[in-house]
Structure formats: C-alpha cells, structure tokens
Design a protein around this motif. Sequence first.
Motif, mmCIF file in Angstrom:
data_model
loop_
_atom_site.group_PDB
_atom_site.id
_atom_site.type_symbol
_atom_site.label_atom_id
_atom_site.label_comp_id
_atom_site.label_asym_id
_atom_site.label_seq_id
_atom_site.Cartn_x
_atom_site.Cartn_y
_atom_site.Cartn_z
ATOM 1 N N UNK A 122 -35.986 -12.976 -24.582
ATOM 2 C CA UNK A 122 -36.474 -11.649 -25.025
ATOM 3 C C UNK A 122 -37.394 -10.995 -23.998
ATOM 4 N N UNK A 123 -38.140 -11.816 -23.241
ATOM 5 C CA UNK A 123 -39.017 -11.256 -22.216
ATOM 6 C C UNK A 123 -38.206 -10.535 -21.136
ATOM 7 N N UNK A 124 -37.044 -11.098 -20.786
ATOM 8 C CA UNK A 124 -36.190 -10.456 -19.787
ATOM 9 C C UNK A 124 -35.694 -9.093 -20.280
ATOM 10 N N UNK A 125 -35.334 -9.015 -21.564
ATOM 11 C CA UNK A 125 -34.895 -7.728 -22.109
ATOM 12 C C UNK A 125 -36.047 -6.723 -22.143
ATOM 13 N N UNK A 126 -37.268 -7.210 -22.435
ATOM 14 C CA UNK A 126 -38.433 -6.304 -22.429
ATOM 15 C C UNK A 126 -38.685 -5.750 -21.027
ATOM 16 N N UNK A 127 -38.575 -6.620 -20.002
ATOM 17 C CA UNK A 127 -38.792 -6.168 -18.628
ATOM 18 C C UNK A 127 -37.724 -5.165 -18.231
ATOM 19 N N UNK A 128 -36.471 -5.426 -18.632
ATOM 20 C CA UNK A 128 -35.397 -4.488 -18.314
ATOM 21 C C UNK A 128 -35.645 -3.127 -18.974
ATOM 22 N N UNK A 129 -36.240 -3.135 -20.146
ATOM 23 C CA UNK A 129 -36.455 -1.882 -20.869
ATOM 24 C C UNK A 129 -37.659 -1.090 -20.393
ATOM 25 N N UNK A 130 -38.485 -1.654 -19.514
ATOM 26 C CA UNK A 130 -39.651 -0.907 -19.030
ATOM 27 C C UNK A 130 -39.207 0.257 -18.147
ATOM 28 N N UNK A 131 -39.716 1.423 -18.441
ATOM 29 C CA UNK A 131 -39.269 2.629 -17.740
ATOM 30 C C UNK A 131 -39.993 2.862 -16.425
ATOM 31 N N UNK A 132 -41.274 2.560 -16.398
ATOM 32 C CA UNK A 132 -42.057 2.829 -15.202
ATOM 33 C C UNK A 132 -42.021 1.619 -14.264
ATOM 34 N N UNK A 133 -41.748 1.847 -12.972
ATOM 35 C CA UNK A 133 -41.643 0.718 -12.031
ATOM 36 C C UNK A 133 -42.900 -0.129 -11.947
ATOM 37 N N UNK B 116 -44.980 -0.815 -14.271
ATOM 38 C CA UNK B 116 -45.072 -1.708 -15.424
ATOM 39 C C UNK B 116 -44.186 -2.949 -15.220
ATOM 40 N N UNK B 117 -42.956 -2.700 -14.726
ATOM 41 C CA UNK B 117 -42.056 -3.834 -14.472
ATOM 42 C C UNK B 117 -42.620 -4.726 -13.366
ATOM 43 N N UNK B 118 -43.178 -4.097 -12.311
ATOM 44 C CA UNK B 118 -43.753 -4.885 -11.225
ATOM 45 C C UNK B 118 -44.927 -5.733 -11.691
ATOM 46 N N UNK B 119 -45.789 -5.140 -12.523
ATOM 47 C CA UNK B 119 -46.941 -5.901 -13.024
ATOM 48 C C UNK B 119 -46.500 -7.061 -13.902
ATOM 49 N N UNK B 120 -45.482 -6.815 -14.736
ATOM 50 C CA UNK B 120 -44.999 -7.883 -15.613
ATOM 51 C C UNK B 120 -44.343 -9.000 -14.806
ATOM 52 N N UNK B 121 -43.553 -8.618 -13.786
ATOM 53 C CA UNK B 121 -42.906 -9.633 -12.949
ATOM 54 C C UNK B 121 -43.949 -10.458 -12.188
ATOM 55 N N UNK B 122 -44.998 -9.787 -11.700
ATOM 56 C CA UNK B 122 -46.056 -10.539 -10.993
ATOM 57 C C UNK B 122 -46.756 -11.494 -11.947
ATOM 58 N N UNK C 170 -33.191 -12.941 -16.252
ATOM 59 C CA UNK C 170 -33.419 -11.528 -15.906
ATOM 60 C C UNK C 170 -32.316 -11.014 -14.980
ATOM 61 N N UNK C 171 -31.874 -11.864 -14.036
ATOM 62 C CA UNK C 171 -30.798 -11.434 -13.135
ATOM 63 C C UNK C 171 -29.524 -11.123 -13.911
ATOM 64 N N UNK C 172 -29.210 -11.953 -14.923
ATOM 65 C CA UNK C 172 -28.012 -11.701 -15.738
ATOM 66 C C UNK C 172 -28.176 -10.460 -16.606
ATOM 67 N N UNK C 173 -29.381 -10.277 -17.157
ATOM 68 C CA UNK C 173 -29.622 -9.127 -18.038
ATOM 69 C C UNK C 173 -29.567 -7.816 -17.253
ATOM 70 N N UNK C 174 -30.099 -7.825 -16.024
ATOM 71 C CA UNK C 174 -30.135 -6.597 -15.236
ATOM 72 C C UNK C 174 -28.757 -6.177 -14.734
ATOM 73 N N UNK C 175 -27.833 -7.126 -14.576
ATOM 74 C CA UNK C 175 -26.495 -6.777 -14.097
ATOM 75 C C UNK C 175 -25.573 -6.327 -15.228
ATOM 76 N N UNK C 176 -26.064 -6.401 -16.465
ATOM 77 C CA UNK C 176 -25.236 -5.987 -17.604
ATOM 78 C C UNK C 176 -25.215 -4.459 -17.687
ATOM 79 N N UNK C 177 -24.057 -3.822 -17.539
ATOM 80 C CA UNK C 177 -24.001 -2.347 -17.596
ATOM 81 C C UNK C 177 -24.398 -1.824 -18.976
#
Length: 276
Positions: free
Chosen positions: A86-97, A99-105, A163-170
């Motif tokens: 679920x965390x990977x889906x939350x990161x994918x859904x973040x709109x602002x870069x 926010x995603x960068x902070x979460x990934x760090x 996350x890599x699999x979730x991000x490649x899902x169209x």
Amino acid sequence: MTATRRRLGLLLLAPGTAYLVLAFVSLALLLVSYSVRTEQKSTLFAPFDLATWRAALGDGYLWSTVGTTLRFGLLVTVLCVLIGYPLAWCVRGLRRPWQAGAMLFLIFSPILVSVVVRSYGWAMLLRPGGPLGGVLGSWLYHEPGVVLALVHVELPFAFFPILAAVRTLPAELSEAAADLGARRARRFWQVQLPLTTPGLLSGAQLTFTLTISAFATPALLGGGRVTVLAQSIYSDIQQLQWPHAAVQAVVLLVLTLAVLAIFGLLGRLVGPRRPL
C-alpha cells in the motif's frame, strides 16, 4: 548487426559472470568439503567422515535454530509486503514531486545507516525506561523486538521492487476496466494485483533471503536469548568448530536456494504470460 550486438553483449557479460560463478561454486564446494570432516581434523586433506552431519542432523538445538530462522523470514517478509504494497501505491499517487522525493528518502534512509547503528538504536528505544520500553513491555531480547527491528531494516528491499512494478502499470488499464463497469475492488483483484505480482514476489524473495541470513540485528536485539543460524555459525567459528559451522552454513545455503526456487516457480505461475 543484431548478432554482432548479441555477441558483444555476451562478451561484456562473460568476465563478471565467470567471476561470480567461480566465487559461488568454489565457496560452496569448500563449505561442503569442510562439513564432511571430523571436528579434530578440519583440513581439506583429512579423510571424509559423516559423523559431523549425523551429529548435527540429530541435534534438536540446530532444528530449533532453523525453525526460528524460518519463522523470522516468514514473519518479516509478510509484514514488509503488507506495509510496502500500500505504501508503493501511496507514493505513486503523490502529485507533487517533492512529496514523492521526501517519502522515498524517508523509506530509503535506513539503508544509509549501518545495520549495527540501526540495531543499537532499536535497542535504545526498546530498553526498560526507553521511549518504547514502557509501551511494548519486554520486547527487547525477545522475538517480537527482533522482528520489529528486522522489518525496519528490510522494508526498503521489499518496497522498491513493488514500487517499480506499480509505477510501470499504465493508468489506462484501470480506467478501461472502470469504463467496462468494474468496481474498485474488482479492478484491484483482477487488473492491478496480477500485473504487480512479479514486483511483489521479487520484493518478498529479496526480503526473505536477507532476513534468514541476518546476523547483527538478531544478535543485538535478541541478547543471546534468540538465536538464528547466522549467529550459531559465528559461535561455532569462534570455538574453532569449523565442520559443524560448515554443516550449518550448508543448511542455510540449501534453505536460500530452496526459497529462490519456490519464488521463481511462483513467478512463473502467477506472472504475466508471454504471447505464443
């Protein structure tokens, strides 16, 4: 041109592959060789003797250690996948870069610190009188404390393949399923989950393999009351019981190869089918 590129690729792969195969095979053969020697004659030129194997396989302590190791591997893998997916889906859904960068760090940051430092940190948190010691009771030097720290240590290794699999899902696939009348739950079970399963299995495979070979975290958080295979091997080496240590190392290697085979089989069964 294609054949030339293929041969060039194989040529570039050959040195690294040969080095890895040579290192793996030679170390594995050395372990097996030491495991079939006696305790007193742990040299390569001593005669073969299966007494160490017979003693080890009849040792209840060894099987208890194997059970603890596998239990940790299973628990930590399940918890990391349940948190990481679920965390990977939350990161994918973040709109602002940012926010995603902070979460990934934040998720990647445990890897930047030594595992020994992280384990000492958890020991300080869980100690009596520590920030979590009063809430979680006696988790320090017991299995729950070890599992809690291992989940923190291994979570990035489960999260990033997912996350890599979730991000490649169209996104169009889910939209098309919605246009055909599929509700959110059905879209998840029949579209999103099957297509992201290879990443989920890769993360689980990596997490399980790293957990069953973990040493520092069980040693520091277990306090000698919780023993896994890696600790038992280290203890035998300290006491110069090399054949017994080699037997346990072979058992750990077989467990790791079995896990890799099982996850590989699962990946073929549930992964996306190639067109005929």
